[in-house]
Structure formats: structure tokens, C-alpha cells
Design an enzyme around this catalytic site. Structure first.
Site, mmCIF file in Angstrom:
data_model
loop_
_atom_site.group_PDB
_atom_site.id
_atom_site.type_symbol
_atom_site.label_atom_id
_atom_site.label_comp_id
_atom_site.label_asym_id
_atom_site.label_seq_id
_atom_site.Cartn_x
_atom_site.Cartn_y
_atom_site.Cartn_z
ATOM 1 N NE ARG A 269 -2.310 0.468 3.884
ATOM 2 C CZ ARG A 269 -1.801 1.285 4.744
ATOM 3 N NH1 ARG A 269 -1.466 2.626 4.606
ATOM 4 N NH2 ARG A 269 -1.410 0.392 5.843
ATOM 5 C CG HIS A 273 -5.928 2.433 6.573
ATOM 6 N ND1 HIS A 273 -6.076 0.925 6.039
ATOM 7 C CD2 HIS A 273 -7.037 2.506 7.250
ATOM 8 C CE1 HIS A 273 -7.220 0.468 6.494
ATOM 9 N NE2 HIS A 273 -7.631 1.542 7.130
ATOM 10 C CE1 TYR A 282 1.074 2.028 8.574
ATOM 11 C CE2 TYR A 282 0.093 3.744 9.910
ATOM 12 C CZ TYR A 282 0.184 3.078 8.710
ATOM 13 O OH TYR A 282 -0.881 3.264 7.727
#
Length: 391
Positions: A269, A273, A282
């Protein structure tokens, strides 16, 4: 357990001779993700051209949808940038009679299957129901709860088989969805019933902020297939030709009665998100940049150009098609929706319940009262005209 005649006491019965129900070796996934691009494998020019065009349009679709979110035209958008090969291959591998079961991130798969781009985003805009009629396009509603679409896919596929319909269901889910109970239930019953369904796990590295290593100790997600008694396949999710090949094999197997297959596509990805997520908390930029070198659009473009299957005219044509799609999407999303509050009661039940009818009548009365109030409070243009004449 058995009972002795003399004492009535229980004693263990001798265990039956154990044997495995099936040989697990054929169910094991590939040791490395399956690849086609860069291997010298033969390519179908027509299929590659369609894959490339849809990848270019898919990348532009993600860009445009992200821009619409920043403009306030969408409430949220979970981008599939970097995962376009999985999305497009999943759509193109199905026949018209088959069903696609997408998750919330799979709007691109729905568009590649033929759904109007603006309709695919209606749910994320916060408008009417799912935004489209699933029966017309054979695309189940976009599933926001994780993995709940998987049992639905199994149920439809099993029902189709019982009716004798030549239908395959393809269900998409992310790596995070494999940690849900629905994933277990769907795979278990699909294998028991030998349902004609294919599960495509897009392993994009993170379930929001949780890396795969903190979700499972399995060697790969594809290995989970063995425990359910179905084949597992591992494929390079950024290799569009490989994803299409593996999915085509799985769909063909399901259609001829071979049962379900679990396919894990290893991808990444590239964006956060959703637009509400801060991915820098993260993961590091170096990781993202490393995956940019394995971009699915660039990989296919480079391979086809090198083989003489794509030229500058072909690249320009794909980009022009993508821009037309983006313009149509902007027009569709910029148009103000004509919403009817009474449509809240449509498509809840095939036949409305007494409670729903009562609620509908209550709302209808409230809307009528609101209209009367607005008419009563509206200024009288004739009275205003008379006052102006008096001055």
C-alpha cells in the site's frame, strides 16, 4: 470409552488406525511468489494491452479519488495505489455471470469490472445505500466491516452450485482481514462444500498500522489454505500478468468443480490507510521508496515496451483514456445529489414490515409539515412589491 462387564468401570477404547485424509503436499503454496514479467514467459498481446490500459486508468482513478477527498467531495478514501495489478486482474479474470465480492479498498476492482466510477464512490461519499444495484453488475456491496463479505461469497457460490449455475465468486480481502473469524468460517465451509469460490488476499504489508509479523506466525498467508483442505497460491501482487494467470487458474478450477483456492498476492500500500491516517507513524520513507521501484504500472510498461508490445502511441492512448475517465468522475462527484429521504425505506426488505410502514408514514408526515412551514414563512413577493411602490 467402553464398560467392563465385571466392574462396570470405564476403560479407553482402542484408538482407530489414523491416516491422513488427504496428501497435503499438493495444497502447499509456491516457495516464492509466482512471477511472469521478466521470466521470458509467453505473453498474450491482447490481454497485456487490456491489463496495461486498465492499470493506467486505475492509477489515475486513485489519484482523482484522493483529490476529491481533499476537496471535501468524499468523506474518506482508502487508496489502492500500488495494488492496481491485484484489483484489475481480479476484475478481468471473471466472466459476466460471475460475482465479485470487494472490500472497502476495492473500488478500483469494481470500476475495472465495468461499474461507473462515480457509483463506486457513492458509499464513501455518504450517499444512497451502496450506490449501485449488485444484481445488475454482479458486484456485491463494498464491505466496510473486515472480512464479512467472505461468508457471503461462499454462500452465493454454494447456492449457485446447488442450482446448477456455472458461476464463480471471487472475494477480495486484505491481510488484516485474515485475522477475523469470518475468514476462518468462510474458508472452512468453502472447502467442506467444495464451493466454487476464489479468495484473493491482498497482502499490502499493514492492517492499518499493524505489520503482518504481528498478525500471524504462518510462513505465508497462503499456507493457511492447507489447514482448510484447499490449495494455496503465492503470487507477486505487483506483476499483473502473474496475478491474472494465477487467478485464471483458480477460477477455472472452481468452475469445473475443483473447489476453492486461497491466493495470496504480495503487494504494498503506497499511500496511507485512508486520508485520515498518518502512515509515517508506523513505517519509514525508505521502505515506501523501495516498493516504488516495484511499481505495478511501471513494471508492465517496461516489459511490454521491451518486447515491442507497447509503443508511445499505446502509452498515450492509455493515458488519454485515463484522463477521460478522471474527467467523468469529477463531473459525477461534483454534481449535487438529489436525495429523497423516503428512499431510506427502499430495499430493506422485499416486503416492508408493519414497523417500517409506520416509520415511513411518520417521516412522510414530518416532511409534509416541514414543507407547509417553509411555505408559510416564505416572504410574499406581492407584499414586498407593494411596500416598494409605497416608498
Amino acid at each position: 470409552m467402553t464398560v467392563t462387564a465385571q466392574t462396570g468401570a470405564y476403560r479407553p477404547a482402542p484408538p482407530p488406525k489414523w491416516r491422513p485424509l488427504t496428501d497435503a503436499a499438493p495444497l502447499l503454496p509456491d516457495e516464492r511468489p509466482h512471477r511472469v514479467l521478466g521470466t521470458g514467459a509467453e505473453l498474450d498481446p491482447a490481454l497485456m494491452s487490456e491489463l496495461y490500459t486498465q492499470l493506467v486508468k486505475g492509477r489515475r482513478y486513485n489519484q482523482q479519488a484522493t483529490a476529491l477527498t481533499k476537496q471535501g467531495r468524499l468523506a474518506v478514501y482508502p487508496s489502492s495505489t500500488g495494488q492496481e495489478a491485484c484489483e484489475v486482474a481480479a476484475a478481468l479474470v471473471l466472466e459476466e455471470r460471475d460475482w465479485l465480492f470487494p472490500s472497502y479498498r476495492d473500488t478500483l476492482a469494481a470500476v475495472a469490472r465495468g461499474l461507473d466510477p462515480a457509483q463506486a464512490l457513492t458509499l464513501l461519499r455518504g450517499d444512497w445505500h451502496s450506490g449501485y444495484n449488485p444484481l445488475e453488475c454482479r458486484i456485491a456491496p463494498l464491505s466496510t466491516p473486515l472480512a464479512t463479505q467472505l461468508p457471503h461469497a461462499v454462500g452465493l457460490a454454494h447456492a449457485a452450485r446447488l442450482r446448477g449455475d456455472d458461476v464463480v465468486a471471487l472475494a477480495l480481502v486484505g491481510d488484516g482481514g485474515t485475522s477475523e473469524g469470518d475468514f476462518h468460517e468462510a474458508l472452512n465451509f468453502a472447502a467442506v462444500w467444495q464451493a466454487p469460490v476464489v479468495f484473493l488476499v491482498q497482502n499490502n504489508g499493514f492492517a492499518i498500522s499493524v505489520p503482518l509479523a504481528k498478525q500471524t506466525a504462518a510462513p505465508t498467508l497462503a499456507h493457511k489454505a492447507v489447514g482448510y483442505g484447499m490449495p494455496g497460491r503465492l503470487v507477486d501482487g505487483n506483476d499483473a500478468a502473474a496475478v491474472h494467470e494465477v487467478l485464471a487458474d483458480a477460477v477455472a478450477r472452481a468452475r469445473r468443480g475443483g473447489g476453492p483456492t486461497l491466493v495470496e498476492a504480495v503487494t504494498y500500500r503506497m499511500e496511507a490507510h485512508t486520508n485520515a491516517d498518518d502512515a509515517t507513524r508506523y513505517r519509514v520513507d525508505a521502505e515506501v521508496e523501495a516498493w516504488r521501484a516495484h511499481d505495478p504500472v511501471a513494471l508492465l510498461e517496461s516489459e511490454l515496451t521491451r518486447r515491442g508490445l507497447l509503443d508511445e502511441d499505446g502509452i498515450a492512448a492509455a493515458r488519454e483514456a485515463a484522463e477521460r475517465m478522471a474527467a467523468d468522475l469529477r463531473d459525477g462527484m461534483n454534481a449535487e445529489a438529489d436525495l429523497d429521504p423516503m428512499s431510506l425505506f427502499d430495499h430493506v426488505y422485499a416486503e416492508q414490515t408493519t414497523q417500517l410502514r409506520e416509520q415511513a408514514e411518520q417521516l412522510r408526515a414530518e416532511l409534509a409539515a416541514a414543507d407547509e412551514h417553509d411555505e408559510h414563512d416564505a416572504p410574499d413577493p406581492h407584499a414586498q412589491h407593494g411596500q416598494e411602490d409605497g416608498r
